[in-house]
Design a protein around this motif. Structure first.
Motif, PDB file in Angstrom:
ATOM      1  N   VAL A  81       0.846  -1.202   0.000  1.00 15.38           N
ATOM      2  CA  VAL A  81       0.000   0.000   0.000  1.00 15.38           C
ATOM      3  C   VAL A  81       0.880   1.249   0.000  1.00 15.38           C
ATOM      4  N   GLU A  82       1.928   1.217   0.853  1.00 15.32           N
ATOM      5  CA  GLU A  82       2.805   2.377   0.966  1.00 15.32           C
ATOM      6  C   GLU A  82       3.462   2.683  -0.382  1.00 15.32           C
ATOM      7  N   LYS A  83       3.897   1.624  -1.043  1.00 14.78           N
ATOM      8  CA  LYS A  83       4.565   1.837  -2.346  1.00 14.78           C
ATOM      9  C   LYS A  83       3.543   2.357  -3.357  1.00 14.78           C
ATOM     10  N   GLN A  84       2.331   1.813  -3.304  1.00 18.18           N
ATOM     11  CA  GLN A  84       1.350   2.263  -4.287  1.00 18.18           C
ATOM     12  C   GLN A  84       0.996   3.744  -4.077  1.00 18.18           C
ATOM     13  N   GLU A  85       0.937   4.167  -2.804  1.00 18.17           N
ATOM     14  CA  GLU A  85       0.666   5.598  -2.555  1.00 18.17           C
ATOM     15  C   GLU A  85       1.787   6.458  -3.134  1.00 18.17           C
ATOM     16  N   ASP A 105      -5.075  -2.708  -2.091  1.00 19.49           N
ATOM     17  CA  ASP A 105      -5.934  -2.830  -0.915  1.00 19.49           C
ATOM     18  C   ASP A 105      -7.036  -1.773  -1.067  1.00 19.49           C
ATOM     19  N   SER A 106      -8.254  -2.270  -1.282  1.00 14.31           N
ATOM     20  CA  SER A 106      -9.345  -1.343  -1.618  1.00 14.31           C
ATOM     21  C   SER A 106      -9.555  -0.285  -0.554  1.00 14.31           C
ATOM     22  N   SER A 107      -9.633  -0.715   0.700  1.00 16.53           N
ATOM     23  CA  SER A 107     -10.014   0.281   1.693  1.00 16.53           C
ATOM     24  C   SER A 107      -8.844   1.207   2.025  1.00 16.53           C
ATOM     25  N   ARG A 108      -7.607   0.669   2.083  1.00 18.51           N
ATOM     26  CA  ARG A 108      -6.492   1.545   2.468  1.00 18.51           C
ATOM     27  C   ARG A 108      -6.086   2.510   1.352  1.00 18.51           C
ATOM     28  N   LEU A 109      -6.506   2.227   0.117  1.00 20.57           N
ATOM     29  CA  LEU A 109      -6.146   3.178  -0.951  1.00 20.57           C
ATOM     30  C   LEU A 109      -7.288   4.127  -1.305  1.00 20.57           C
ATOM     31  N   THR A 110      -8.404   3.997  -0.587  1.00 28.69           N
ATOM     32  CA  THR A 110      -9.558   4.846  -0.881  1.00 28.69           C
ATOM     33  C   THR A 110      -9.203   6.331  -0.791  1.00 28.69           C
ATOM     34  N   LYS A 111      -8.481   6.696   0.265  1.00 32.65           N
ATOM     35  CA  LYS A 111      -8.199   8.115   0.479  1.00 32.65           C
ATOM     36  C   LYS A 111      -7.305   8.669  -0.640  1.00 32.65           C
ATOM     37  N   LYS A 112      -6.303   7.883  -0.990  1.00 35.82           N
ATOM     38  CA  LYS A 112      -5.368   8.350  -2.026  1.00 35.82           C
ATOM     39  C   LYS A 112      -6.128   8.592  -3.334  1.00 35.82           C
ATOM     40  N   VAL A 113      -6.981   7.625  -3.682  1.00 31.97           N
ATOM     41  CA  VAL A 113      -7.740   7.746  -4.933  1.00 31.97           C
ATOM     42  C   VAL A 113      -8.657   8.979  -4.862  1.00 31.97           C
ATOM     43  N   ALA A 114      -9.315   9.145  -3.706  1.00 29.80           N
ATOM     44  CA  ALA A 114     -10.231  10.288  -3.546  1.00 29.80           C
ATOM     45  C   ALA A 114      -9.458  11.606  -3.667  1.00 29.80           C
TER      46      ALA A 114
END
Ligand code: AHR
Length: 623
Positions: A81-85, A105-114
């Motif tokens: 997740v950290e790398k994807q952010e 990770d759907s829920s942990r990347l929600t904020k970044k996508v938003a």
């Protein structure tokens, strides 16, 4: 270092920099100079270890290669997740115009996508969705359906519906593997002669699958079929069976259905797999929709759910030929025959306007018939369109069942049928795609809003439900979705329910009848559409009750009239169901006529509104 060597190194670095290359986190990337290209699309992939994900990136690259003015920049998050952010930040630094992301990770990347979406960079989410709706478009498969197709295929291969199945769950514990497994079980549970055992595998690789199956020497003696939720695993299983001399006895079904040597379709053609269920990556569609979004074209939906096929040796060549199908578009004006439900609600009127305007915008000939809520009338219209040899028939059906016969006639006449707004229960091959809302989710949202805003005090919260028309998809699914959330909250109960036929008068009548036969004892009204809620409000006021204050009212549609009722304090919440289906429908028809495969479902964007935002939203409300 020698002077000449030094000079050579400096020269090389200069060439490297000149070409726009740089090394970042150990990855060599190329900066794309925007003057060369019109659009730069950043692709953040969850990992590049799974074959399906590599295929997704390849498909994106291949499709983008058809457009000289598009550049793709990719990043591999290695399942972190950290790398994807960080990858997303890096892609933004490159100045991408649009982000395609398949989150690890759907829920942990929600904020970044938003955050990206709110910054104004369009985002297409793929494969696994994020929470909420802060993105432009989601494209993905229906894994439950893939599992179901696997189950149907297994039943067919186990002639007589008897035998023991070994399910190999690749990347066990992942949502995808669970959904496929559930879909599979939902089919085989109807066959008492079928038994199933599961073997969970940590990854989706061929060799570990080989080892696991090869080691099951004793167990394999009783197995008749293996269902693997991925083709690499299925291939590994097949090789193990071959080495145990069991390949003739045990059939193997895989999932993914890629083309290319030793990929799913090839393995089916070679007789190594008995079948594979295709799971399209959506890479091609992502690039095409990305261009639509970047060019601000109309008709881009909120969700596109891709279609999967069951590929047997008998239909493998046909499947491959369909993938290469040339455009059928001969430049003619497309004629569309549209059979509409009726004129029962404000929603329906807005829907009709949207269809008619979009047909004009897309230069299509539209033959339109309003069915007055009668299936008989709708069937007559469809038969007329068949006679008139229209190019495409679109049906917004009043009820879910009873369409098979007329749809078979359309199929025999070679006319594709698209379902708009509502779905039907019919053979899968009788319709091409569905364009509309997610009614189940609307029901869930209504109840979620209620549990947040109306808390139980003394006793249970008592709900009166006004349903739409009996047998219509929105009725069935809005009820089901609402109930799904309700049953997790035992302090809420539905004390009365009746049909209001989606009309103002119908809603009014349900309330009048209740008032005439009961002492008023209801806290909440859940209405399946706005018109019925407005009718209910009139009936409540006529009996001296206070809608919106003493009784909380939630309805579905979110029309302008509903916003006005919220501003007036009489309605509390409106769950959106967009009637603006015209542009995505016409876009899908144009694509279909041009030979593109239709997704399984095309879902529109929807939100939830309440009194807190009604004043602001009504100003720009289109319907
Ligand atoms: O099928 C959509 C539903 O039908 C709308 O919610 C309702 O208002 C309509 O009549």
């Amino acid at each position: 270092m020698e002077k000449r060597t030094k000079l050579l190194v400096i020269l090389l670095i200069m060439v490297f920099v000149f070409l726009g290359y740089r090394i970042y986190n150990g990855v060599i990337t190329q900066t794309v100079y925007k003057s060369d290209v019109e659009y730069v699309i950043g692709v953040s992939q969850a990992n590049m270890r799974e074959a399906w994900r590599v295929a997704l990136i390849n498909e994106i690259q291949e499709e983008a290669g058809k457009y000289p003015n598009i550049r793709i920049v990719t990043a591999d998050a290695t399942s972190s997740v950290e790398k994807q952010e960080k990858d997303v930040d890096r892609l933004l630094d490159f100045g991408i115009d649009l982000l395609i992301i398949s989150p690890c990770d759907s829920s942990r990347l929600t904020k970044k996508v938003a955050d990206v979406y709110q910054e104004g960079v369009p985002v297409i989410v793929m494969d696994r969705s994020v929470e909420g709706f802060d993105y432009n478009l989601f494209i993905g498969p229906d894994n439950n359906l893939i599992g179901k197709q696997g189950g149907e295929c297994a039943v067919r291969l186990l002639e007589g519906g008897k035998g023991k199945i070994l399910e190999l769950r690749a990347t066990a514990g992942s949502l995808q593997s669970e959904e496929r497994s559930q879909g599979f079980d939902s089919v085989i549970r109807d066959y008492p002669g079928i038994e199933k055992t599961v073997c969970d595998l940590k990854n989706d690789m061929k060799d570990p699958a080989y080892d696991a199956v090869f080691a099951m020497e004793e167990e394999l003696k009783r197995v008749s079929l293996i269902f693997a939720n991925n083709d690499s695993v299925a291939f590994g299983a097949y090789e193990a069976l071959k080495d145990r001399n069991l390949a003739e006895k045990i059939k193997v079904i895989g999932c993914d259905g890629f083309t290319g040597e030793n990929e799913g379709v090839d393995l089916v053609r070679k007789g190594k797999l008995a079948a594979t269920i295709s799971c399209p990556t959506g890479g091609k569609e992502a690039v095409q929709y990305a261009i639509n979004i970047l060019r601000k074209e109309s008709g881009v939906p909120k969700q596109v759910i891709l279609r999967s096929h069951t590929i047997y040796p008998q239909n493998a060549s046909e499947y491959l030929a369909a993938l290469d199908r040339e455009s059928m578009d001969d430049g003619r004006r497309i004629t569309v025959g549209y059979s509409q439900v009726g004129q029962e609600s404000q929603w329906r009127l807005a829907n009709t306007r949207s269809i008619q305007e979009a047909a004009r915008e897309f230069h299509m000939e539209l033959l339109f018939d309003s069915g007055d809520q009668s299936q008989k009338k709708q069937i007559e219209a469809i038969r007329r369109y068949i006679k008139e040899k229209v190019d495409v028939i679109v049906v917004s059906p009043v009820v879910e069942t009873g369409w098979d016969e007329v749809l078979k006639e359309a199929k025999e006449a070679g006319i594709p049928v698209v379902m708009s707004d509502r779905r039907i229960e019919a053979g899968e091959d009788l319709t091409t795609t569905y364009i509309g809302a997610d009614f189940l989710e609307e029901g869930r949202r209504a109840m979620r809003w209620l549990k947040e805003h109306v808390k139980p005090e003394q006793g249970n919260v008592r709900i009166l439900e006004i349903q739409g028309s009996e047998g219509a998809t929105p009725t069935e699914e809005r009820k089901k979705g609402f109930f799904e959330i309700l049953k997790e909250n035992p302090r809420y109960e539905i004390v009365y329910t009746d049909y209001g036929d989606f009309t103002y008068d119908g809603g009014k009548k349900v309330i009048e009848e209740y008032i005439n036969s009961h002492n008023w004892d209801v806290d909440i009204i859940y209405s399946h559409n706005d018109d019925m809620a407005l009718g209910a409000i009139e009936a409540l006021e006529a009996h001296g009750l206070n809608p919106g204050k003493d009784i909380t009212i939630v309805s579905v549609d979110a029309t302008k009239e509903a916003f006005q009722a919220m501003i007036d304090g009489k309605l509390n919440c409106a769950v959106e169901c967009s009637p603006l289906l015209g542009p995505p429908l016409m876009k899908a028809i144009r694509d279909m006529v041009a030979g593109k495969e239709m997704p399984l479902r095309i879902i529109t964007e929807e939100k939830v509104y309440d009194q807190s935002d009604a004043e602001t939203v009504i100003k720009n409300r289109e319907y």
